[in-house]
Scaffold this active site. Structure first.
Site, PDB file in Angstrom:
ATOM      1  CE  LYS B  99      -2.705   2.791   2.837  1.00 51.29           C
ATOM      2  NZ  LYS B  99      -3.428   3.067   4.069  1.00 51.29           N
ATOM      3  N   GLY B 160      -7.751   9.143   9.376  1.00 53.49           N
ATOM      4  CA  GLY B 160      -8.033   9.269  10.806  1.00 53.49           C
ATOM      5  C   GLY B 160      -9.042  10.338  11.165  1.00 53.49           C
TER       6      GLY B 160
END
Lengths: 74, 257
Positions: B99, B160
């Site tokens: 990733k 987040g």
């Protein structure tokens, strides 16, 4: 585990200076740190050294060694 | 019937991928991953803590035969740094999947798309299956696809943040224009966010904080599993058109005088 000799050299391990026995291999270094070679990836002067070769590579003064593994992350 | 979810030649049952960061303890993490039904889990590459070498690696808790570990390059701010982490991750995880994150700004953690493209091109040539974390910009997504990325991963909102899907239109557009799998990565906060995201038709979704920072992460992981399945099912079912005036559901005929 290899007995520490009186002769040591200074290398950087994970950014910290560390004295290791002159002529020690990367495999021996992992041993002195209590690390299982199957559980870490070793980068020696920016080059990845795979597990089977760890016993063939000796460290030299001033070498930069990074020992990494997986931690939790996104 | 749904089409299989395939990335880089591997097919998965679950369209939900989860991260392993920010958990209070490892046991909660393992139970949350179980409850999520995810088969792909992300991990980060970091220095071994030399003062705490007896601490078990995260690999002890995640059977690599059951889970596809996806190493990330989180925290990298240049293409070179990200490539270095990708190569270390490949050695640690024994697979070619990465990733890829190249961050460009500390406050928003938005990607540096120039560095991202540069690193993606090199890593694809080196045989990596690159899943590229990017913003919701179509042109960048197209370039990442051209570079040979195994999947393009636009954000729902900042990493987040829990703000949910900010730009459904651009996510839909990216999905419509790309042949490569599109997996929305980052920003969902709760189950409805995941459901709405999957309703855009994307192939999958990756999340970490929404589960790890919930009051009960295991219960939220279960909710996310249901939300991803519901969102996918609703997308496949095809929603009714929106209208701005009411249309009665009951017959207007047969009313009493």
């Amino acid at each position: 585990m290899k007995q520490a000799t009186s002769e040591t050299i200074d290398v950087m391990v994970n950014g910290e200076p560390r004295a290791v026995p002159a002529g020690a291999t990367l495999l021996e270094l992992l041993g002195t740190l209590g690390l299982d070679p199957r559980a870490v990836v070793v980068e020696h002067n920016r080059r990845i050294v795979r597990r089977p070769a760890l016993g063939d590579v000796s460290v030299a003064p001033g070498d930069a060694i990074e020992l990494v593994h997986f931690v939790g992350g996104g | 019937m749904d089409t299989p979810f395939t990335i880089g030649g591997r097919t998965f049952q679950s369209r939900l991928m989860v991260g392993t960061g920010k958990y209070q303890d490892t046991e909660t993490m393992v139970r949350a991953i179980e409850a999520s039904g995810a088969e792909i889990v992300t991990v980060a590459v970091r220095r071994v803590d030399l003062d705490r070498t007896h601490e078990a690696s995260i690999l002890h808790h995640l059977d690599p035969k059951r889970f596809s570990l996806l190493a990330n390059t989180a925290g990298c701010y240049t293409a070179d740094e990200a490539m270095r982490y990708a190569r270390l991750g490949r050695e640690a995880g024994f697979n070619e999947f990465v990733k890829l994150e190249v961050i460009g700004d500390q406050e928003t953690l938005l990607p540096d798309v120039q560095g991202l493209l540069e690193a993606a091109k090199v890593l694809v040539k080196e045989g990596f299956q690159v899943l590229a974390y990017t913003n919701e910009d179509l042109v960048t997504a197209l370039k990442l696809e051209d570079a040979g990325c195994a999947a393009v991963m636009p954000l729902a909102s900042p990493i987040g943040s829990g703000l949910g899907l900010l730009h459904p239109l651009w996510i839909r557009t990216i999905k419509r224009r790309l042949k490569a799998p599109v997996v929305v990565d980052a920003g969902v906060g709760t189950a409805s966010d995941a459901c709405v995201t999957m309703e855009q038709g994307v192939d999958g979704i990756l999340m970490n904080t929404a589960i790890a920072a919930a009051r009960d992460p295991v219960a939220m992981a279960h909710a996310m599993r249901l939300a991803v399945e519901a969102g996918r099912a609703a997308f496949l079912a095809g929603r009714m058109p929106r209208r701005e005036v009411a249309l009665p559901s009951s017959p207007t005929e047969g009313m009493l005088d």
